[in-house]
Scaffold this motif. Structure first.
Motif, PDB file in Angstrom:
ATOM      1  N   PRO A   1       0.813  -1.212   0.000  1.00 20.14           N
ATOM      2  CA  PRO A   1       0.000   0.000   0.000  1.00 20.14           C
ATOM      3  C   PRO A   1       0.851   1.269   0.000  1.00 20.14           C
ATOM      4  N   VAL A   2       0.356   2.300  -0.664  1.00 16.78           N
ATOM      5  CA  VAL A   2       1.038   3.594  -0.649  1.00 16.78           C
ATOM      6  C   VAL A   2       0.116   4.704  -0.149  1.00 16.78           C
ATOM      7  N   THR A   3      -1.147   4.389   0.091  1.00 12.63           N
ATOM      8  CA  THR A   3      -2.083   5.339   0.698  1.00 12.63           C
ATOM      9  C   THR A   3      -2.880   4.615   1.776  1.00 12.63           C
ATOM     10  N   ALA A   4      -3.439   5.382   2.692  1.00 11.17           N
ATOM     11  CA  ALA A   4      -4.106   4.793   3.859  1.00 11.17           C
ATOM     12  C   ALA A   4      -5.331   3.983   3.472  1.00 11.17           C
ATOM     13  N   ASP A   5      -6.065   4.435   2.455  1.00 13.18           N
ATOM     14  CA  ASP A   5      -7.283   3.715   2.082  1.00 13.18           C
ATOM     15  C   ASP A   5      -6.984   2.307   1.584  1.00 13.18           C
ATOM     16  N   GLN A   6      -5.759   2.076   1.118  1.00 10.07           N
ATOM     17  CA  GLN A   6      -5.396   0.751   0.622  1.00 10.07           C
ATOM     18  C   GLN A   6      -5.210  -0.264   1.743  1.00 10.07           C
ATOM     19  N   ILE A   7      -5.152   0.200   3.000  1.00  9.86           N
ATOM     20  CA  ILE A   7      -5.150  -0.723   4.137  1.00  9.86           C
ATOM     21  C   ILE A   7      -6.369  -0.469   5.028  1.00  9.86           C
ATOM     22  N   GLY A   8      -7.380   0.182   4.456  1.00 10.66           N
ATOM     23  CA  GLY A   8      -8.666   0.285   5.137  1.00 10.66           C
ATOM     24  C   GLY A   8      -8.843   1.451   6.081  1.00 10.66           C
ATOM     25  N   PHE A   9      -8.009   2.496   5.959  1.00  7.39           N
ATOM     26  CA  PHE A   9      -8.131   3.653   6.842  1.00  7.39           C
ATOM     27  C   PHE A   9      -8.529   4.888   6.041  1.00  7.39           C
ATOM     28  N   SER A  10      -9.409   5.675   6.622  1.00  3.73           N
ATOM     29  CA  SER A  10      -9.827   6.918   5.984  1.00  3.73           C
ATOM     30  C   SER A  10      -8.762   7.994   6.173  1.00  3.73           C
ATOM     31  N   GLU A  11      -8.919   9.082   5.446  1.00  9.47           N
ATOM     32  CA  GLU A  11      -7.998  10.215   5.609  1.00  9.47           C
ATOM     33  C   GLU A  11      -8.042  10.728   7.046  1.00  9.47           C
ATOM     34  N   ALA A  12      -9.228  10.796   7.634  1.00  3.05           N
ATOM     35  CA  ALA A  12      -9.359  11.287   9.013  1.00  3.05           C
ATOM     36  C   ALA A  12      -8.670  10.345  10.001  1.00  3.05           C
ATOM     37  N   GLU A  13      -8.804   9.047   9.786  1.00  2.00           N
ATOM     38  CA  GLU A  13      -8.170   8.081  10.686  1.00  2.00           C
ATOM     39  C   GLU A  13      -6.651   8.118  10.571  1.00  2.00           C
ATOM     40  N   PHE A  14      -6.157   8.267   9.354  1.00  2.00           N
ATOM     41  CA  PHE A  14      -4.715   8.350   9.175  1.00  2.00           C
ATOM     42  C   PHE A  14      -4.178   9.646   9.786  1.00  2.00           C
ATOM     43  N   THR A  15      -4.911  10.735   9.607  1.00  2.00           N
ATOM     44  CA  THR A  15      -4.517  12.010  10.210  1.00  2.00           C
ATOM     45  C   THR A  15      -4.447  11.891  11.729  1.00  2.00           C
ATOM     46  N   GLU A  16      -5.441  11.262  12.308  1.00  4.14           N
ATOM     47  CA  GLU A  16      -5.440  11.064  13.759  1.00  4.14           C
ATOM     48  C   GLU A  16      -4.232  10.232  14.197  1.00  4.14           C
ATOM     49  N   ALA A  17      -3.910   9.184  13.431  1.00  2.00           N
ATOM     50  CA  ALA A  17      -2.781   8.314  13.782  1.00  2.00           C
ATOM     51  C   ALA A  17      -1.461   9.075  13.715  1.00  2.00           C
ATOM     52  N   VAL A  18      -1.282   9.887  12.683  1.00  5.22           N
ATOM     53  CA  VAL A  18      -0.038  10.651  12.543  1.00  5.22           C
ATOM     54  C   VAL A  18       0.091  11.656  13.689  1.00  5.22           C
TER      55      VAL A  18
ATOM     56  N   SER B   1      -0.296  20.408  13.435  1.00  2.00           N
ATOM     57  CA  SER B   1      -1.657  20.299  13.949  1.00  2.00           C
ATOM     58  C   SER B   1      -2.419  19.284  13.098  1.00  2.00           C
ATOM     59  N   PRO B   2      -3.563  18.779  13.580  1.00  2.00           N
ATOM     60  CA  PRO B   2      -4.340  17.838  12.761  1.00  2.00           C
ATOM     61  C   PRO B   2      -4.699  18.397  11.388  1.00  2.00           C
ATOM     62  N   SER B   3      -5.057  19.669  11.328  1.00  2.00           N
ATOM     63  CA  SER B   3      -5.420  20.248  10.020  1.00  2.00           C
ATOM     64  C   SER B   3      -4.206  20.317   9.095  1.00  2.00           C
ATOM     65  N   ALA B   4      -3.032  20.615   9.643  1.00  2.00           N
ATOM     66  CA  ALA B   4      -1.819  20.661   8.829  1.00  2.00           C
ATOM     67  C   ALA B   4      -1.434  19.256   8.355  1.00  2.00           C
ATOM     68  N   ILE B   5      -1.626  18.264   9.211  1.00  2.00           N
ATOM     69  CA  ILE B   5      -1.359  16.879   8.795  1.00  2.00           C
ATOM     70  C   ILE B   5      -2.306  16.480   7.678  1.00  2.00           C
ATOM     71  N   ARG B   6      -3.582  16.820   7.821  1.00  2.00           N
ATOM     72  CA  ARG B   6      -4.560  16.490   6.785  1.00  2.00           C
ATOM     73  C   ARG B   6      -4.170  17.123   5.455  1.00  2.00           C
ATOM     74  N   ASP B   7      -3.744  18.381   5.478  1.00  2.00           N
ATOM     75  CA  ASP B   7      -3.335  19.050   4.246  1.00  2.00           C
ATOM     76  C   ASP B   7      -2.089  18.395   3.653  1.00  2.00           C
ATOM     77  N   ALA B   8      -1.123  18.046   4.523  1.00  2.00           N
ATOM     78  CA  ALA B   8       0.101  17.407   4.038  1.00  2.00           C
ATOM     79  C   ALA B   8      -0.204  16.042   3.426  1.00  2.00           C
ATOM     80  N   TYR B   9      -1.121  15.305   4.050  1.00  2.00           N
ATOM     81  CA  TYR B   9      -1.472  13.993   3.506  1.00  2.00           C
ATOM     82  C   TYR B   9      -2.200  14.139   2.176  1.00  2.00           C
ATOM     83  N   ALA B  10      -3.070  15.150   2.057  1.00  6.88           N
ATOM     84  CA  ALA B  10      -3.747  15.390   0.778  1.00  6.88           C
ATOM     85  C   ALA B  10      -2.728  15.703  -0.314  1.00  6.88           C
ATOM     86  N   ASP B  11      -1.710  16.507   0.008  1.00  7.67           N
ATOM     87  CA  ASP B  11      -0.640  16.797  -0.959  1.00  7.67           C
ATOM     88  C   ASP B  11       0.108  15.514  -1.335  1.00  7.67           C
ATOM     89  N   TYR B  12       0.379  14.675  -0.338  1.00  7.40           N
ATOM     90  CA  TYR B  12       1.076  13.417  -0.589  1.00  7.40           C
ATOM     91  C   TYR B  12       0.256  12.522  -1.523  1.00  7.40           C
TER      92      TYR B  12
END
Length: 353
Positions: free
Chosen positions: A299-316, A336-347
């Motif tokens: 897997p190279v994204t969280a959804d490929q192992i069954g996690f949503s963007e919000a769940e991955f953001t929380e984990a990070v 911050s959680p919002s900055a992690i979410r934005d960084a993950y969206a860019d990734y």
């Protein structure tokens, strides 16, 4: 001039080849570990149990023990089971759970342990650490590294492909872990052991650039040797630092927050390594890691192992809590959680281009 040296803890022998399992008794005798044949063998319920019938005639003096539930209590029970047996050596036969249990049990009773791996899912086959479940979740326990490693490539060829691929993700994550260690050195002054970094990063780079597929014996040999090098690097460093950075913090956070849904360790740390490299601004390295993970079906994204963007953001965001005192790109950026979410969206956008 004085000659300065240091002793490097390493296995007495490493056997990686087809048919190595058939030579196990001879290997133990030749290495003077058990000329008498008084061997305790701890087996997993899966691959280890299936191989028992094949190995029993080759180890007529051995006693066999089941002990692969992956818990600290189970490892303690295993130690008690063979404490009075006057054995020469303990053999851990199976996957990561039984090898971790065997390392811990052997340490409790003062026996050397030989790891006989039936898959290559992670670097526990040679590391000085046992990862075991306890009442508080999951703990890592310092133990002596195995005195010997046996990897039968014929057996590995029969292992589930997902387990073998996970080992590749674990080794490749060394690259990110070493970058985090060097970042900590620059920012906090934490000492870095250059030899440990050289071994761990070389192992990761070899797998990152190896063109083979999971069906190639050359790749399996390279993976087994890389896992051994990773374990030795940790022994040299005296910690998991050369193989565990933000990549592993993210994986541990997924384990803690979603214990029933977490994926293979190597799958999670591979994804964690790619995202951590992205956070460090290492675009070329991120691209190479993503390309290699994809080529092996990892897997190279969280959804490929069954996690949503919000769940991955929380984990990070939670990840630094899993290794207090360890400094990685996550602690450095303190997003911050919002900055992690934005960084993950860019990734995600970058890897899907």
């Amino acid at each position: 001039m004085p000659v300065l040296t240091r002793l490097i803890p390493s296995p007495l022998f490493v056997e990686v080849r087809p048919g190595a399992l058939e030579s196990l008794a001879g290997i133990l005798a030749d290495q003077r570990l058990s000329a008498s044949g008084r061997v305790a063998v701890a087996i997993s319920n899966g691959s280890g149990a299936r191989l028992r019938e094949r190995l029993e005639p080759l180890l007529p003096g051995a006693d066999w023990f089941d002990g692969a539930d992956g818990t600290l209590d189970g490892a303690v029970r295993l130690a008690e089971a063979f404490r009075g047996g006057h054995y020469d050596v303990l053999v851990g036969l199976g996957g990561g759970k039984i090898i971790d249990a065997a390392k811990y049990a052997a340490a409790r009773v003062g026996l050397p342990v030989v790891a006989v791996a039936t898959n290559l899912a992670h670097d526990g086959i040679c590391s000085p650490v046992s990862t075991l479940d306890n009442d508080a979740g999951r703990g890592s326990y310092g133990v002596p590294a195995p005195i010997g490693i046996v990897v039968d490539l014929d057996v590995i060829q029969q292992a589930p492909r997902r387990f073998v691929a996970a080992g590749i993700g674990d080794v490749i994550s060394n690259i990110s872990a070493c970058a985090d260690w060097e970042l900590s050195h620059r920012e906090t002054g934490e000492p870095v052991d250059g030899l440990a970094v050289a071994m761990a990063r070389s192992a990761g780079e070899n797998l990152l650039r190896h063109p083979g597929s999971l069906e190639d014996s050359d790749l399996l040999t390279a993976l087994a040797e890389a896992l051994v090098l990773s374990g030795i690097a940790m022994s040299i460093a005296g910690s998991t630092r050369p193989s565990s950075g933000a990549c592993h913090e993210i994986s541990h956070a997924l384990d803690v927050l979603h214990p029933k849904r977490s994926a293979q360790h190597g799958e999670q740390v591979g994804l964690g390594a790619a995202f951590a490299s992205h956070l460090r601004g290492e675009r070329e390295v991120t691209g190479l890691i993503v390309e290699r993970l994809r080529s092996h079906g990892l897997p190279v994204t969280a959804d490929q192992i069954g996690f949503s963007e919000a769940e991955f953001t929380e984990a990070v965001h939670y990840a630094p809590n899993t290794r207090p005192g360890r400094f990685t790109i996550l602690e450095h950026l303190d997003l911050s959680p919002s900055a992690i979410r934005d960084a993950y969206a860019d990734y995600v956008q970058a890897v899907n281009c």
